[in-house]
Design a protein around this motif. Structure first.
Motif, short mmCIF file in Angstrom:
data_model
loop_
_atom_site.label_atom_id
_atom_site.label_comp_id
_atom_site.label_asym_id
_atom_site.label_seq_id
_atom_site.Cartn_x
_atom_site.Cartn_y
_atom_site.Cartn_z
N SER A 137 0.88 -1.17 0.00
CA SER A 137 0.00 0.00 0.00
C SER A 137 0.91 1.22 0.00
N TRP A 138 0.32 2.38 -0.24
CA TRP A 138 1.16 3.58 -0.20
C TRP A 138 0.35 4.79 0.21
N VAL A 139 1.07 5.85 0.56
CA VAL A 139 0.47 7.12 0.96
C VAL A 139 1.05 8.21 0.09
N ILE A 140 0.16 8.96 -0.57
CA ILE A 140 0.56 10.08 -1.43
C ILE A 140 0.38 11.37 -0.64
N TYR A 141 1.38 12.23 -0.65
CA TYR A 141 1.33 13.49 0.08
C TYR A 141 1.00 14.62 -0.90
N THR A 165 -3.33 17.41 2.94
CA THR A 165 -4.09 16.25 2.49
C THR A 165 -3.16 15.09 2.14
N VAL A 166 -3.44 13.93 2.70
CA VAL A 166 -2.75 12.71 2.32
C VAL A 166 -3.77 11.75 1.71
N GLU A 167 -3.30 10.87 0.85
CA GLU A 167 -4.17 9.89 0.21
C GLU A 167 -3.62 8.49 0.47
N VAL A 168 -4.35 7.71 1.25
CA VAL A 168 -3.95 6.34 1.56
C VAL A 168 -4.49 5.43 0.46
N CYS A 169 -3.60 4.66 -0.17
CA CYS A 169 -3.96 3.88 -1.35
C CYS A 169 -3.68 2.40 -1.15
N VAL A 170 -4.64 1.56 -1.54
CA VAL A 170 -4.47 0.11 -1.49
C VAL A 170 -4.82 -0.44 -2.87
N PRO A 171 -3.87 -1.08 -3.55
CA PRO A 171 -4.15 -1.65 -4.88
C PRO A 171 -4.98 -2.92 -4.76
N PHE A 172 -5.80 -3.20 -5.79
CA PHE A 172 -6.63 -4.40 -5.73
C PHE A 172 -6.94 -4.88 -7.15
N GLU A 223 10.20 16.62 -11.88
CA GLU A 223 9.23 15.87 -11.09
C GLU A 223 7.86 16.00 -11.76
N VAL A 224 7.06 14.92 -11.71
CA VAL A 224 5.75 14.96 -12.38
C VAL A 224 4.61 14.53 -11.46
N GLY A 225 4.87 14.43 -10.17
CA GLY A 225 3.81 14.01 -9.26
C GLY A 225 4.24 14.19 -7.82
N PRO A 226 3.29 14.10 -6.90
CA PRO A 226 3.60 14.27 -5.48
C PRO A 226 4.40 13.11 -4.92
N PRO A 227 5.18 13.33 -3.86
CA PRO A 227 5.97 12.25 -3.24
C PRO A 227 5.06 11.26 -2.53
N ARG A 228 5.62 10.08 -2.26
CA ARG A 228 4.82 9.02 -1.63
C ARG A 228 5.69 8.08 -0.82
N GLU A 229 5.05 7.41 0.13
CA GLU A 229 5.68 6.34 0.90
C GLU A 229 5.00 5.04 0.51
N ILE A 230 5.81 4.07 0.07
CA ILE A 230 5.28 2.79 -0.41
C ILE A 230 5.68 1.71 0.59
N TYR A 231 4.69 1.10 1.20
CA TYR A 231 4.93 0.14 2.28
C TYR A 231 4.96 -1.29 1.75
N PHE A 232 5.97 -2.05 2.16
CA PHE A 232 6.04 -3.45 1.80
C PHE A 232 4.85 -4.20 2.41
N PRO A 233 4.42 -5.31 1.81
CA PRO A 233 3.34 -6.11 2.41
C PRO A 233 3.68 -6.51 3.85
#
Length: 274
Positions: free
Chosen positions: A166-170, A181-188, A241-251
């Protein structure tokens, strides 16, 4: 019917607390005498009042208590567990921050982040379920944990398979003094409709620069050194840069030992054409 004094004695709540819970809509008297304003409570309200008292001992906000007590006990347990997980994650983050500060004070002049490479990779278009929330630095970890669990529960209940990580976009700068605003994202994978504050969208394909850190290094303010590392590399390379930074969390990153790689700090960049 019980007077406010008797009700308070049997629940351990003061007159002041009972009046506060009445004003907030959390626990209103069963009856108020229109002539003298005396408050009367029903014995059936004792259990709710005792639960409120216990939850307040945990320093749970009144708004969260209202959510815990709003539905069935089963629904309340889910909300309670979600809040407690966020509290534990926040405590762990504060502990890591404290250790970072002690390390810096005891070893003045040493780098706060061990050297590591900045790499690049291509990320395909990905379908995600996401929640946007405004938060400051103090509440950030709790928001991430709570939103991630809410999305995961919705995916599971819908019979949809969450894919890796999952990841969080700032979308703004989250600081101790200000919210963003942060966006918490879960791929599915699969078909899923949006629900409440959970949105469904496709994260566009992109190229990104990133470095990998441990969970201990993920604590603020040490994590800012990782962001600086990636940002400095991108700018020194002359790549826009073309987008906001993010933190990508390992499973299952919360199960990974805190001194092992668990999180990528990434920044979308413009793909260079040959």
């Amino acid at each position: 019917m019980l007077t406010i004094s008797e009700f308070g004695r049997r629940t351990g709540l003061s007159h002041k607390a009972l009046r506060l819970y009445d004003v907030s809509g959390l626990l209103s008297p069963a009856q108020v005498d229109p002539a003298n304003g005396y408050r009367w409570y029903d014995e059936e309200q004792l259990e709710r009042a005792r639960r409120i008292s216990v939850l307040r001992q945990l320093d749970m906000p009144l708004t969260t208590i209202a959510e815990v007590l709003a539905g069935s006990d089963e629904e309340g347990m889910i909300r309670l567990d979600r809040w407690w997980a966020a509290e534990e994650a926040t405590t762990a983050a504060r502990r890591a921050t404290m250790q970072y500060l002690r390390d810096r004070m005891s070893r003045s002049g040493t780098p706060g982040l061990a050297p590591r490479p900045v790499l690049t990779r291509d990320v395909p278009a990905t379908k995600i379920a996401s929640i946007r929330a405004d938060t400051d630095q103090q509440m950030l970890v709790g928001v991430i944990v709570t939103c991630t669990d809410e999305i995961a529960t919705y995916l599971r209940d819908a019979g949809v398979t969450a894919t890796s990580g999952s990841w969080v976009i700032y979308h703004g700068a989250v600081t101790p003094e200000g919210e963003a605003t942060v966006e918490v994202c879960v791929p599915f994978e699969g078909l899923l409709d949006p629900s409440g504050r959970i949105a469904i969208r496709v994260e566009p394909a992109h190229r990104e620069a990133y470095c990998t850190i441990t969970m201990d290094e993920c604590a603020y303010p040490r994590i800012m050194l990782a962001y600086d590392l990636v940002t400095d590399w991108v700018r020194s390379s002359g790549i826009p840069e073309v987008g906001p930074p993010r933190e990508i969390y390992f499973p299952d990153c919360h199960l990974i030992p805190r001194d092992e790689p668990a999180v990528d700090i990434a920044l979308p960049i413009l793909e260079r054409r040959p």
